[in-house]
Motif scaffolding. Sequence first.
Motif, PDB file in Angstrom:
ATOM      1  N   SER A  46       0.724  -1.207   0.020  1.00  0.00           N
ATOM      2  CA  SER A  46      -0.089   0.099  -0.091  1.00  0.00           C
ATOM      3  C   SER A  46       1.000   1.377  -0.113  1.00  0.00           C
ATOM      4  CB  SER A  46      -0.933  -0.050   1.327  1.00  0.00           C
ATOM      5  OG  SER A  46      -1.730  -1.193   1.272  1.00  0.00           O
ATOM      6  N   LEU A  47       1.888   1.285   0.771  1.00  0.00           N
ATOM      7  CA  LEU A  47       2.859   2.377   0.897  1.00  0.00           C
ATOM      8  C   LEU A  47       3.346   2.706  -0.447  1.00  0.00           C
ATOM      9  CD1 LEU A  47       3.891   4.565   2.918  1.00  0.00           C
ATOM     10  CD2 LEU A  47       5.579   3.011   3.277  1.00  0.00           C
ATOM     11  N   ILE A  48       3.824   1.671  -1.017  1.00  0.00           N
ATOM     12  CA  ILE A  48       4.577   1.825  -2.567  1.00  0.00           C
ATOM     13  C   ILE A  48       3.555   2.267  -3.751  1.00  0.00           C
ATOM     14  CG2 ILE A  48       5.639   0.372  -4.299  1.00  0.00           C
ATOM     15  CD1 ILE A  48       6.874  -1.367  -2.140  1.00  0.00           C
ATOM     16  N   TYR A  58       6.485   3.231 -10.247  1.00  0.00           N
ATOM     17  CA  TYR A  58       6.786   2.397  -9.046  1.00  0.00           C
ATOM     18  C   TYR A  58       8.540   2.382  -8.725  1.00  0.00           C
ATOM     19  CZ  TYR A  58       2.361   0.170  -9.084  1.00  0.00           C
ATOM     20  OH  TYR A  58       1.148  -0.380  -8.861  1.00  0.00           O
ATOM     21  N   GLY A  59       8.905   2.723 -10.012  1.00  0.00           N
ATOM     22  CA  GLY A  59      10.645   2.761  -9.575  1.00  0.00           C
ATOM     23  C   GLY A  59      10.753   3.907  -8.453  1.00  0.00           C
ATOM     24  N   PHE A  60      10.342   5.166  -8.745  1.00  0.00           N
ATOM     25  CA  PHE A  60      10.506   6.158  -7.788  1.00  0.00           C
ATOM     26  C   PHE A  60      10.034   5.909  -6.467  1.00  0.00           C
ATOM     27  CE2 PHE A  60      11.109   8.735 -11.706  1.00  0.00           C
ATOM     28  CZ  PHE A  60      12.433   9.219 -11.338  1.00  0.00           C
ATOM     29  N   ALA A  61       8.608   5.200  -6.549  1.00  0.00           N
ATOM     30  CA  ALA A  61       7.994   4.878  -5.018  1.00  0.00           C
ATOM     31  C   ALA A  61       8.946   3.833  -4.386  1.00  0.00           C
ATOM     32  CB  ALA A  61       6.894   3.962  -5.601  1.00  0.00           C
ATOM     33  N   VAL A 153       3.309  -9.965  -9.469  1.00  0.00           N
ATOM     34  CA  VAL A 153       1.729 -10.645  -9.885  1.00  0.00           C
ATOM     35  C   VAL A 153       0.722 -10.005  -9.862  1.00  0.00           C
ATOM     36  CG1 VAL A 153       0.648 -12.892  -9.368  1.00  0.00           C
ATOM     37  CG2 VAL A 153       3.140 -12.797  -8.801  1.00  0.00           C
ATOM     38  N   THR A 154       0.515  -9.101  -8.918  1.00  0.00           N
ATOM     39  CA  THR A 154      -0.666  -8.246  -8.877  1.00  0.00           C
ATOM     40  C   THR A 154      -0.543  -7.028  -9.942  1.00  0.00           C
ATOM     41  OG1 THR A 154      -0.475  -9.044  -6.359  1.00  0.00           O
ATOM     42  CG2 THR A 154      -2.230  -7.452  -7.137  1.00  0.00           C
ATOM     43  N   TYR A 155       0.482  -6.427 -10.013  1.00  0.00           N
ATOM     44  CA  TYR A 155       0.441  -5.225 -10.629  1.00  0.00           C
ATOM     45  C   TYR A 155       1.372  -5.176 -11.818  1.00  0.00           C
ATOM     46  CZ  TYR A 155      -1.406  -3.515  -6.165  1.00  0.00           C
ATOM     47  OH  TYR A 155      -2.157  -3.356  -4.923  1.00  0.00           O
ATOM     48  N   ASP A 156       1.220  -4.274 -12.618  1.00  0.00           N
ATOM     49  CA  ASP A 156       2.084  -3.997 -13.740  1.00  0.00           C
ATOM     50  C   ASP A 156       3.012  -2.967 -13.367  1.00  0.00           C
ATOM     51  OD1 ASP A 156       3.725  -3.746 -16.022  1.00  0.00           O
ATOM     52  OD2 ASP A 156       2.037  -2.743 -17.269  1.00  0.00           O
ATOM     53  N   ILE A 157       4.140  -3.210 -12.667  1.00  0.00           N
ATOM     54  CA  ILE A 157       4.968  -2.303 -12.181  1.00  0.00           C
ATOM     55  C   ILE A 157       5.925  -1.385 -12.976  1.00  0.00           C
ATOM     56  CG2 ILE A 157       4.935  -3.410  -9.989  1.00  0.00           C
ATOM     57  CD1 ILE A 157       7.992  -4.480 -10.654  1.00  0.00           C
ATOM     58  N   GLY A 158       5.976  -1.739 -14.359  1.00  0.00           N
ATOM     59  CA  GLY A 158       6.624  -1.005 -15.335  1.00  0.00           C
ATOM     60  C   GLY A 158       8.109  -0.845 -15.395  1.00  0.00           C
ATOM     61  N   LYS A 159       8.560   0.213 -15.841  1.00  0.00           N
ATOM     62  CA  LYS A 159       9.810   0.502 -16.135  1.00  0.00           C
ATOM     63  C   LYS A 159      10.473   1.529 -14.983  1.00  0.00           C
ATOM     64  CE  LYS A 159      10.188  -0.699 -20.996  1.00  0.00           C
ATOM     65  NZ  LYS A 159      10.852  -0.140 -22.319  1.00  0.00           N
ATOM     66  N   PHE A 160      11.757   1.310 -14.739  1.00  0.00           N
ATOM     67  CA  PHE A 160      12.614   2.612 -14.233  1.00  0.00           C
ATOM     68  C   PHE A 160      13.758   2.793 -15.061  1.00  0.00           C
ATOM     69  CE2 PHE A 160      16.051   4.152 -11.300  1.00  0.00           C
ATOM     70  CZ  PHE A 160      15.135   5.286 -10.926  1.00  0.00           C
ATOM     71  N   LEU A 161      13.896   4.016 -15.509  1.00  0.00           N
ATOM     72  CA  LEU A 161      14.593   4.319 -16.485  1.00  0.00           C
ATOM     73  C   LEU A 161      14.263   3.630 -17.829  1.00  0.00           C
ATOM     74  CD1 LEU A 161      17.785   4.732 -14.364  1.00  0.00           C
ATOM     75  CD2 LEU A 161      16.219   6.624 -15.281  1.00  0.00           C
ATOM     76  N   ALA A 218      16.639  -5.646  -7.134  1.00  0.00           N
ATOM     77  CA  ALA A 218      17.909  -5.060  -7.143  1.00  0.00           C
ATOM     78  C   ALA A 218      18.092  -3.400  -6.940  1.00  0.00           C
ATOM     79  CB  ALA A 218      18.674  -5.356  -8.602  1.00  0.00           C
ATOM     80  N   LEU A 219      17.050  -2.751  -7.248  1.00  0.00           N
ATOM     81  CA  LEU A 219      16.890  -1.363  -7.086  1.00  0.00           C
ATOM     82  C   LEU A 219      16.849  -1.310  -5.614  1.00  0.00           C
ATOM     83  CD1 LEU A 219      16.544   1.598  -8.153  1.00  0.00           C
ATOM     84  CD2 LEU A 219      14.015   1.118  -8.183  1.00  0.00           C
ATOM     85  N   TYR A 220      16.080  -1.762  -4.912  1.00  0.00           N
ATOM     86  CA  TYR A 220      16.049  -1.674  -3.290  1.00  0.00           C
ATOM     87  C   TYR A 220      17.554  -1.950  -2.659  1.00  0.00           C
ATOM     88  CZ  TYR A 220      15.293  -3.510   1.532  1.00  0.00           C
ATOM     89  OH  TYR A 220      15.631  -3.775   2.732  1.00  0.00           O
ATOM     90  N   TRP A 221      18.216  -2.944  -3.351  1.00  0.00           N
ATOM     91  CA  TRP A 221      19.406  -3.320  -2.796  1.00  0.00           C
ATOM     92  C   TRP A 221      20.431  -2.098  -2.938  1.00  0.00           C
ATOM     93  CZ3 TRP A 221      19.526  -8.721  -4.768  1.00  0.00           C
ATOM     94  CH2 TRP A 221      19.006  -9.827  -4.031  1.00  0.00           C
ATOM     95  N   VAL A 222      20.277  -1.312  -4.281  1.00  0.00           N
ATOM     96  CA  VAL A 222      21.198  -0.445  -4.738  1.00  0.00           C
ATOM     97  C   VAL A 222      21.006   0.768  -3.830  1.00  0.00           C
ATOM     98  CG1 VAL A 222      21.696   1.406  -6.505  1.00  0.00           C
ATOM     99  CG2 VAL A 222      21.411  -1.135  -7.142  1.00  0.00           C
ATOM    100  N   ILE A 223      19.577   1.181  -3.709  1.00  0.00           N
ATOM    101  CA  ILE A 223      19.463   2.505  -2.651  1.00  0.00           C
ATOM    102  C   ILE A 223      19.620   2.222  -1.313  1.00  0.00           C
ATOM    103  CG2 ILE A 223      17.357   4.086  -2.028  1.00  0.00           C
ATOM    104  CD1 ILE A 223      18.249   4.053  -5.044  1.00  0.00           C
ATOM    105  N   GLY A 224      19.342   0.998  -0.641  1.00  0.00           N
ATOM    106  CA  GLY A 224      19.811   0.577   0.547  1.00  0.00           C
ATOM    107  C   GLY A 224      21.279   0.569   0.845  1.00  0.00           C
ATOM    108  N   ASN A 225      22.072   0.167  -0.011  1.00  0.00           N
ATOM    109  CA  ASN A 225      23.570   0.015  -0.318  1.00  0.00           C
ATOM    110  C   ASN A 225      24.218   1.486   0.144  1.00  0.00           C
ATOM    111  OD1 ASN A 225      23.974  -2.593   0.418  1.00  0.00           O
ATOM    112  ND2 ASN A 225      24.268  -3.003  -1.756  1.00  0.00           N
TER     113      ASN A 225
END
Length: 254
Positions: A46-48, A58-61, A153-161, A218-225
Amino acid sequence: MKKKLGLVLMLTALSIFLAGCSEFNKPIYKDSEGFWNEYVVWPLVSLITTFKDLLGSYGFAIIAVTIIIRLVLLPLMIKQTKSSKRMQEIQPELKALKEKYKSKDAVTQQKYREEMQKIMSERKINPAAGCLPVLIQMPILFGFYHAISRMNVTYDIGKFLWFELAAPSITFAVLAGLMQFVVLRTGPAMDNPQMKVMMYIMPFMIMIFGSFLPAALALYWVIGNFISIIQNIFIYKPFKKKEVEPVKVGGKRK
């Protein structure tokens, strides 16, 4: 003690991970049943989606939610890293103490444990203090992992860049692995021979997993790192030249 704590952490992480593995390919909805779905995964989803509506993708989210989670966990992360830093600082003293009481007889080993406990008490170090924050973080971090996986599975989360977030991305996987190496290189592993192995194993594992998991993870890992690197720079000051101080053993300096 460290080995036992490490084993507990590994078993806890594995149990949390396995508890949700069967759910990875299932859609996630508001009325999904189960404690894990209702109180961990769906709130994160829900937050995302809320930030997706605000930011347009979804990428920026995912980036925004990752930053929020890391900010919420920041006090725990700082406590954990400071505890690791204090343990790192006394390693030469503990090593010298171990050399002093190297005999394996029961009396000598008892004295060794007493002296070690005395050093810990004087420096106000609790070995378990650095592990508790990790245990608290695990449900949140694995929940975020499950949320992103099941959103595919639930959403079409599209692209980031130009990267499809639902598909694996070698670029993001390699970037996440390299940043994990920097995290370890700027943290306690840089001066701990036992942890140096992690600098090569963990980034390699992230690259492997990231190469077949969704790019969103992987995007989550990049930002977290990235946040971890900034945190390490402020706490560990890895680029500051360190002065070597003599180690006290039995009131004398070596």
